[in-house]
Scaffold this active site. Structure first.
Site, mmCIF file in Angstrom:
data_model
loop_
_atom_site.group_PDB
_atom_site.id
_atom_site.type_symbol
_atom_site.label_atom_id
_atom_site.label_comp_id
_atom_site.label_asym_id
_atom_site.label_seq_id
_atom_site.Cartn_x
_atom_site.Cartn_y
_atom_site.Cartn_z
ATOM 1 N NE ARG A 120 40.887 42.870 30.803
ATOM 2 C CZ ARG A 120 39.821 42.573 31.515
ATOM 3 N NH1 ARG A 120 38.610 42.820 31.058
ATOM 4 N NH2 ARG A 120 39.943 42.008 32.689
ATOM 5 C CB SER A 125 37.348 46.876 39.897
ATOM 6 O OG SER A 125 37.028 48.147 39.356
ATOM 7 C CB CYS A 126 41.786 47.216 37.283
ATOM 8 S SG CYS A 126 40.457 46.611 36.238
ATOM 9 C CG ASN A 127 38.285 50.125 34.597
ATOM 10 O OD1 ASN A 127 39.154 50.710 33.960
ATOM 11 N ND2 ASN A 127 37.620 49.087 34.123
ATOM 12 C CB THR A 171 45.166 37.833 36.097
ATOM 13 O OG1 THR A 171 44.834 36.999 34.993
ATOM 14 C CG2 THR A 171 45.711 39.151 35.599
ATOM 15 C CB ILE A 172 44.612 39.559 40.817
ATOM 16 C CG1 ILE A 172 43.828 40.333 39.738
ATOM 17 C CG2 ILE A 172 44.870 40.434 42.041
ATOM 18 C CD1 ILE A 172 44.516 41.552 39.161
ATOM 19 C CD GLN A 200 43.890 44.570 31.536
ATOM 20 O OE1 GLN A 200 44.077 45.722 31.181
ATOM 21 N NE2 GLN A 200 44.285 43.519 30.822
ATOM 22 C CG HIS A 209 33.590 51.230 36.421
ATOM 23 N ND1 HIS A 209 32.750 50.880 35.369
ATOM 24 C CD2 HIS A 209 34.524 50.263 36.504
ATOM 25 C CE1 HIS A 209 33.180 49.753 34.832
ATOM 26 N NE2 HIS A 209 34.251 49.349 35.504
ATOM 27 N N GLY A 210 31.165 54.160 38.901
ATOM 28 C CA GLY A 210 30.830 55.366 39.665
ATOM 29 C C GLY A 210 30.424 55.014 41.100
ATOM 30 C CG HIS A 217 40.413 48.768 31.640
ATOM 31 N ND1 HIS A 217 39.540 47.903 31.039
ATOM 32 C CD2 HIS A 217 40.749 48.169 32.815
ATOM 33 C CE1 HIS A 217 39.344 46.840 31.810
ATOM 34 N NE2 HIS A 217 40.076 46.972 32.891
HETATM 35 N N1 LIG Z 1 42.132 40.473 35.704
HETATM 36 C C1 LIG Z 1 41.843 41.721 35.936
HETATM 37 O O1 LIG Z 1 41.934 42.545 35.045
HETATM 38 C C2 LIG Z 1 41.424 42.171 37.285
HETATM 39 C C3 LIG Z 1 40.742 41.352 38.147
HETATM 40 N N2 LIG Z 1 40.316 41.822 39.349
HETATM 41 C C4 LIG Z 1 39.559 40.985 40.263
HETATM 42 O O2 LIG Z 1 40.462 40.055 40.857
HETATM 43 C C5 LIG Z 1 39.779 38.820 41.123
HETATM 44 C C6 LIG Z 1 40.545 37.697 40.450
HETATM 45 O O3 LIG Z 1 40.559 37.936 39.051
HETATM 46 P P1 LIG Z 1 41.659 37.289 38.110
HETATM 47 O O4 LIG Z 1 42.959 37.196 38.789
HETATM 48 O O5 LIG Z 1 41.567 38.034 36.823
HETATM 49 O O6 LIG Z 1 41.044 35.847 37.898
HETATM 50 P P2 LIG Z 1 41.761 34.589 37.233
HETATM 51 O O7 LIG Z 1 40.685 33.789 36.613
HETATM 52 O O8 LIG Z 1 42.926 35.014 36.412
HETATM 53 O O9 LIG Z 1 42.346 33.821 38.486
HETATM 54 C C7 LIG Z 1 41.544 33.227 39.449
HETATM 55 C C8 LIG Z 1 42.266 32.010 39.988
HETATM 56 O O10 LIG Z 1 41.496 31.440 41.038
HETATM 57 C C9 LIG Z 1 41.440 30.030 40.844
HETATM 58 N N3 LIG Z 1 40.250 29.517 41.501
HETATM 59 C C10 LIG Z 1 39.019 29.376 41.003
HETATM 60 N N4 LIG Z 1 38.190 28.889 41.948
HETATM 61 C C11 LIG Z 1 38.915 28.726 43.050
HETATM 62 C C12 LIG Z 1 38.632 28.254 44.362
HETATM 63 N N5 LIG Z 1 37.409 27.867 44.723
HETATM 64 N N6 LIG Z 1 39.650 28.237 45.283
HETATM 65 C C13 LIG Z 1 40.892 28.638 44.952
HETATM 66 N N7 LIG Z 1 41.206 29.075 43.707
HETATM 67 C C14 LIG Z 1 40.233 29.134 42.780
HETATM 68 C C15 LIG Z 1 41.475 29.856 39.346
HETATM 69 O O11 LIG Z 1 41.921 28.575 38.993
HETATM 70 C C16 LIG Z 1 42.484 30.922 38.949
HETATM 71 O O12 LIG Z 1 43.810 30.455 39.065
HETATM 72 C C17 LIG Z 1 38.329 39.034 40.638
HETATM 73 O O13 LIG Z 1 37.568 39.513 41.728
HETATM 74 C C18 LIG Z 1 38.477 40.136 39.595
HETATM 75 O O14 LIG Z 1 37.311 40.877 39.403
HETATM 76 C C19 LIG Z 1 40.644 43.079 39.794
HETATM 77 C C20 LIG Z 1 41.366 43.918 38.993
HETATM 78 C C21 LIG Z 1 41.746 43.544 37.656
HETATM 79 O O1 LIG Z 2 38.321 44.927 37.598
HETATM 80 C C1 LIG Z 2 38.314 44.952 36.374
HETATM 81 O O2 LIG Z 2 37.540 45.757 35.616
HETATM 82 P P1 LIG Z 2 36.343 46.672 36.119
HETATM 83 O O3 LIG Z 2 36.956 47.767 36.948
HETATM 84 O O4 LIG Z 2 35.769 47.219 34.852
HETATM 85 O O5 LIG Z 2 35.399 45.824 36.896
HETATM 86 C C2 LIG Z 2 39.100 43.949 35.638
HETATM 87 O O6 LIG Z 2 39.548 44.435 34.416
HETATM 88 C C3 LIG Z 2 38.241 42.707 35.477
HETATM 89 O O7 LIG Z 2 37.143 43.064 34.722
HETATM 90 P P2 LIG Z 2 36.278 41.969 33.925
HETATM 91 O O8 LIG Z 2 35.039 41.774 34.758
HETATM 92 O O9 LIG Z 2 35.989 42.625 32.606
HETATM 93 O O10 LIG Z 2 37.127 40.722 33.811
#
Ligand SMILES: NC(=O)C1=CN([C@@H]2O[C@H](COP(=O)(O)OP(=O)(O)OC[C@H]3O[C@@H](n4cnc5c(N)ncnc54)[C@H](O)[C@@H]3O)[C@@H](O)[C@H]2O)C=CC1
Ligand SMILES: O=C(OP(=O)(O)O)[C@H](O)COP(=O)(O)O
Length: 335
Positions: A169, A140-142, A13-14, A300, A195-196, A221
């Site tokens: 969400r 984080s996003c929040n 996603t990110i 998010q 978050h705080g 969110h």
């Molecule tokens: N999705 C959200 O709403 C938000 C996520 N984040 C943070 O961003 C980070 C990533 O989250 P997402 O993008 O949502 O996760 P995601 O699950 O969508 O993507 C993670 C990717 O990393 C890959 N992956 C897993 N293990 C791996 C490894 N060892 N080496 C290389 N790639 C690997 C997965 O296959 C996947 O493509 C987390 O720290 C999350 O807390 C921050 C803001 C918002």
């Molecule tokens: O960074 C996020 O949220 P957060 O600010 O509540 O930790 C993203 O929405 C990921 O949250 P998740 O831990 O519910 O997947």
């Protein structure tokens, strides 16, 4: 001047959004993305022209599936100036030794703890703290959404205390493993939510208490904020202040829900329909007994994306002025 070489470790996603946002900047470029599985996202990455790297034991699987692996994650890291680690929360910390060994800078996301990087980042609030740093965490996003409104209010009026309830969400739209749920879940039950304290990792002097629940929705969110300030101000003053923030969008015009905000993102022609800005309901901005109240929605999947671009610019010292970096990032992304 040659462009800064950026690698994306974890193309979900990110990661996929950061890759596209970096690509449109003129001072940095993507030299590769790392994906663990040859799924549809890997095929799209390959079609877009990104070099696809993978874990050493997944190279054959990638090649067999029809995606020519450019090499291993270690090969990718060796070619980069900075790695943006977008692996799932908790995985990224295991990669720190790899980055240290390769002598490459790294950015982690909000799923990792502050201590991993030692510098938690929000472009508007503490750009200069990240200048030249080797390791940075984009909060984080929040937390990003909170910093974007608390910082300007604090600068202008002095923030005495923030109380916020986050309605989160329960899962991202493509996350079939985690949601949607059919429940309202206090999360965490033990207070406060992270978050705080996370806001304090960027703005240590802010007095903030946060609670959070998960809801059966995947879109965005939503925050209910209540803020006490040192100096007196009116709701119109706050609206005018927010309207000046490039990453805060005042919304109205009949938009009464997160669903309509997501529709707006699509109507604006944003990539993936993303809404990079905080969305503050103008009509919700209220002063009651000297305290400020308002609602804001946070997309998010995308609000942290411009922040990652600014973090790269600060760490690589491509720009020392945060406002200039923000303006450059925004212009290139179309924000
Ligand atoms: N999705 C959200 O709403 C938000 C996520 N984040 C943070 O961003 C980070 C990533 O989250 P997402 O993008 O949502 O996760 P995601 O699950 O969508 O993507 C993670 C990717 O990393 C890959 N992956 C897993 N293990 C791996 C490894 N060892 N080496 C290389 N790639 C690997 C997965 O296959 C996947 O493509 C987390 O720290 C999350 O807390 C921050 C803001 C918002
Ligand atoms: O960074 C996020 O949220 P957060 O600010 O509540 O930790 C993203 O929405 C990921 O949250 P998740 O831990 O519910 O997947």
């Amino acid at each position: 001047m040659s462009k800064v070489k950026v690698a994306i470790n974890g193309y979900g996603t990110i990661g996929k959004r950061v890759a596209d946002a970096v690509t449109v900047q003129d001072d940095m470029e993507i030299i590769g993305i790392a994906k663990t599985r040859p799924n549809y996202e890997a095929f799209v990455a390959h079609d877009k022209g990104y070099d696809v790297y993978t874990l050493a034991d997944k190279v054959d699987a990638m090649n067999k599936a029809g995606i020519p692996a450019a090499g291993t994650v270690d090969d990718m890291i060796a070619k980069a100036d900075v790695v943006v680690d977008c692996t799932p929360g908790g995985i990224g910390e295991k990669n720190k030794a790899l980055y240290e060994k390769a002598g490459v800078k790294a950015i982690w996301q909000g799923g990792e703890d502050h201590e991993l990087a030692g510098c938690s980042f929000n472009a508007e609030a503490n750009y200069t703290e990240a200048l030249g740093k080797d390791f940075v965490r984009v909060v984080s996003c929040n937390t990003t959404g909170l910093c974007r409104v608390i910082y300007p209010l604090d600068q202008e009026y002095g923030v005495k205390k923030v109380r916020v309830t986050l309605m989160r969400r329960s899962a991202d739209p493509n996350d079939v493993k985690n949601g949607p749920i059919n429940a309202i879940v206090p999360n965490p039950i033990k207070l406060p939510s992270h978050h705080g304290p996370d806001v304090k990792s960027v703005l240590p002097h802010i007095n903030i208490a946060s609670t959070a629940v998960k809801l059966p929705t995947t879109l965005m969110h939503l925050h209910t904020l209540n803020i006490e300030m040192e100096k007196e101000c009116t709701a119109d003053d706050v609206k005018a202040l927010f309207a000046k923030q490039s990453r805060v969008r005042m919304i109205g015009q009949g938009i009464g829900s997160t669903a309509e905000i997501m529709e707006l993102g699509k109507d604006l022609g944003r990539p993936r329909g993303d809404m990079w800005e905080n969305c503050v309901w103008e009509d919700s901005v209220t002063m009651y007994e000297g305290e400020l109240y308002f609602f804001q929605a946070i997309h998010q999947e995308s609000d942290v994306i411009p922040e990652n671009v600014d973090a790269i610019r600060a760490m690589m010292e491509l720009e020392t002025d945060g406002a200039k970096s923000i303006a450059k990032t925004n212009k290139a992304m179309g924000l």
